[in-house]
Design a protein around this motif. Structure first.
Motif, short mmCIF file in Angstrom:
data_model
loop_
_atom_site.label_atom_id
_atom_site.label_comp_id
_atom_site.label_asym_id
_atom_site.label_seq_id
_atom_site.Cartn_x
_atom_site.Cartn_y
_atom_site.Cartn_z
N GLN A 186 0.84 -1.20 0.00
CA GLN A 186 0.00 0.00 0.00
C GLN A 186 0.87 1.25 0.00
O GLN A 186 0.51 2.26 -0.61
N LYS A 187 2.02 1.19 0.63
CA LYS A 187 2.95 2.31 0.65
C LYS A 187 3.41 2.64 -0.76
O LYS A 187 3.47 3.82 -1.14
N ASP A 188 3.72 1.62 -1.56
CA ASP A 188 4.13 1.84 -2.95
C ASP A 188 2.99 2.45 -3.76
O ASP A 188 3.21 3.33 -4.60
N ILE A 189 1.78 1.98 -3.52
CA ILE A 189 0.62 2.50 -4.25
C ILE A 189 0.40 3.97 -3.90
O ILE A 189 0.17 4.80 -4.79
N ASP A 190 0.50 4.32 -2.61
CA ASP A 190 0.32 5.72 -2.19
C ASP A 190 1.41 6.62 -2.77
O ASP A 190 1.15 7.74 -3.20
N ALA A 191 2.67 6.12 -2.82
CA ALA A 191 3.76 6.90 -3.39
C ALA A 191 3.53 7.14 -4.88
O ALA A 191 3.75 8.25 -5.39
N ARG A 192 3.06 6.13 -5.57
CA ARG A 192 2.76 6.28 -7.00
C ARG A 192 1.62 7.28 -7.22
O ARG A 192 1.67 8.10 -8.14
N ASP A 193 0.60 7.22 -6.36
CA ASP A 193 -0.51 8.18 -6.46
C ASP A 193 -0.02 9.60 -6.23
O ASP A 193 -0.43 10.54 -6.92
N GLU A 194 0.87 9.76 -5.27
CA GLU A 194 1.42 11.09 -4.97
C GLU A 194 2.21 11.63 -6.16
O GLU A 194 2.07 12.79 -6.56
N GLU A 195 3.03 10.78 -6.77
CA GLU A 195 3.78 11.19 -7.96
C GLU A 195 2.85 11.58 -9.10
O GLU A 195 3.08 12.57 -9.80
N GLN A 196 1.78 10.82 -9.27
CA GLN A 196 0.82 11.15 -10.33
C GLN A 196 0.10 12.46 -10.04
O GLN A 196 -0.15 13.25 -10.96
N ASP A 197 -0.23 12.71 -8.78
CA ASP A 197 -0.89 13.97 -8.42
C ASP A 197 0.04 15.16 -8.69
O ASP A 197 -0.41 16.20 -9.20
N ILE A 198 1.31 15.03 -8.35
CA ILE A 198 2.27 16.11 -8.60
C ILE A 198 2.41 16.36 -10.10
O ILE A 198 2.36 17.50 -10.57
N ARG A 199 2.54 15.29 -10.85
CA ARG A 199 2.67 15.41 -12.32
C ARG A 199 1.43 16.04 -12.91
O ARG A 199 1.50 16.91 -13.79
N LEU A 200 0.25 15.64 -12.44
CA LEU A 200 -1.01 16.19 -12.94
C LEU A 200 -1.13 17.67 -12.62
O LEU A 200 -1.55 18.46 -13.49
N SER A 201 -0.75 18.08 -11.40
CA SER A 201 -0.84 19.51 -11.06
C SER A 201 0.14 20.33 -11.89
O SER A 201 -0.17 21.46 -12.30
N GLU A 202 1.33 19.80 -12.19
CA GLU A 202 2.28 20.50 -13.05
C GLU A 202 1.72 20.66 -14.46
O GLU A 202 1.84 21.72 -15.08
N LEU A 203 1.09 19.61 -14.96
CA LEU A 203 0.49 19.69 -16.30
C LEU A 203 -0.64 20.72 -16.33
O LEU A 203 -0.79 21.47 -17.32
N GLU A 204 -1.45 20.75 -15.29
CA GLU A 204 -2.54 21.74 -15.23
C GLU A 204 -1.98 23.16 -15.20
O GLU A 204 -2.53 24.05 -15.87
N LYS A 205 -0.91 23.39 -14.46
CA LYS A 205 -0.28 24.71 -14.43
C LYS A 205 0.23 25.10 -15.81
O LYS A 205 0.06 26.24 -16.25
N ASN A 206 0.86 24.14 -16.50
CA ASN A 206 1.37 24.42 -17.85
C ASN A 206 0.24 24.74 -18.82
O ASN A 206 0.37 25.62 -19.67
N ILE A 207 -0.87 24.02 -18.70
CA ILE A 207 -2.02 24.27 -19.59
C ILE A 207 -2.58 25.66 -19.32
O ILE A 207 -2.89 26.41 -20.26
N LYS A 208 -2.72 26.05 -18.03
CA LYS A 208 -3.23 27.39 -17.69
C LYS A 208 -2.29 28.48 -18.20
O LYS A 208 -2.72 29.51 -18.70
N ALA A 209 -0.99 28.22 -18.06
CA ALA A 209 -0.01 29.21 -18.53
C ALA A 209 -0.07 29.36 -20.05
O ALA A 209 0.01 30.48 -20.56
N LEU A 210 -0.27 28.29 -20.75
CA LEU A 210 -0.36 28.37 -22.21
C LEU A 210 -1.68 28.99 -22.67
O LEU A 210 -1.73 29.70 -23.70
N SER A 211 -2.74 28.76 -21.93
CA SER A 211 -4.04 29.31 -22.32
C SER A 211 -4.10 30.82 -22.06
O SER A 211 -4.86 31.54 -22.70
N LYS A 212 -3.30 31.38 -21.13
CA LYS A 212 -3.26 32.82 -20.87
C LYS A 212 -2.55 33.56 -21.97
O LYS A 212 -2.79 34.75 -22.18
N LYS A 213 -1.64 32.95 -22.68
CA LYS A 213 -0.87 33.64 -23.72
C LYS A 213 -1.66 33.79 -24.96
O LYS A 213 -2.49 33.82 -25.53
#
Length: 153
Positions: A126-153
Motif C-alpha cells: 500500500q505504501k508503494d501505491i500511495d507513493a505512485r498516487d502522490e507522484e501522479q498527483d504532482i505530475r497532474l498539477s504540473e500539467l494543469e499549471k502548464n495548460i493554464k499558462a499556455l491558455s493565458k498567452k
C-alpha cells in the motif's frame, strides 16, 4: 546401421505403439503442457494398439479364463488395451505429481518458487501505491499549471 536393422527386425505391432505414444505425447504437450502430454501419449499408445494389435502371442483359453476370473479382460483384446491404458494414465499422473510437484518442493529453488507464488497477491504494498498516487498527483498539477499558462498567452 544397427538402428536400421532393428527397424527391419521388429514388427509394426511393436513399433506403432511407441510411435503412437510419441506423436500423441507431442501433440498433447503442444496443446496442454505436461498433463496434455500424458493424456496424449496414453491416447496415442491406445490408438496404435487398436490399429495394430499384437497377434504374435496367441492367447490360450486357459489364459483368457484366468484373466476373466480375476476380473481383467483377456490379453490382446480392445478391452485389455483400454484397461492397460487406464493403468498407464494412472501411473503417468503419479509420475507427474512426483516429478513436477513433490520433487521441486524438496529443493531450495522449488521452495523459493512456492513462497514467491503463494505471496503473489502481496507483490505491491500500500505504501508503494500511495507513493505512485502522490507522484501522479504532482505530475497532474504540473500539467494543469502548464495548460493554464499556455491558455493565458
Amino acid at each position: 546401421m544397427k538402428y536400421f536393422l532393428c527397424l527391419l527386425l521388429t514388427s509394426c505391432s511393436t513399433l506403432m505403439p511407441i510411435a503412437g505414444g510419441g506423436v500423441g505425447g507431442a501433440v498433447g504437450a503442444a496443446l496442454g503442457g505436461p498433463p496434455g502430454a500424458a493424456i496424449g501419449g496414453a491416447a496415442g499408445v491406445t490408438g496404435a494398439q487398436m490399429a495394430f494389435p499384437s497377434n504374435s502371442a496367441p492367447v490360450s483359453d486357459a489364459v483368457a479364463l484366468a484373466a476373466a476370473q480375476t476380473g481383467k479382460p483377456a490379453p490382446g483384446t480392445v478391452a485389455s488395451t483400454i484397461h492397460e491404458t487406464k493403468g498407464l494414465v494412472w501411473d503417468l499422473g503419479w509420475m507427474y505429481l512426483l516429478v513436477f510437484i513433490l520433487v521441486p518442493l524438496v529443493t531450495k529453488r522449488g521452495r523459493t518458487w512456492v513462497k514467491k507464488f503463494s505471496n503473489i497477491h502481496n507483490t505491491v504494498s500500500q505504501k508503494d501505491i500511495d507513493a505512485r498516487d502522490e507522484e501522479q498527483d504532482i505530475r497532474l498539477s504540473e500539467l494543469e499549471k502548464n495548460i493554464k499558462a499556455l491558455s493565458k498567452k
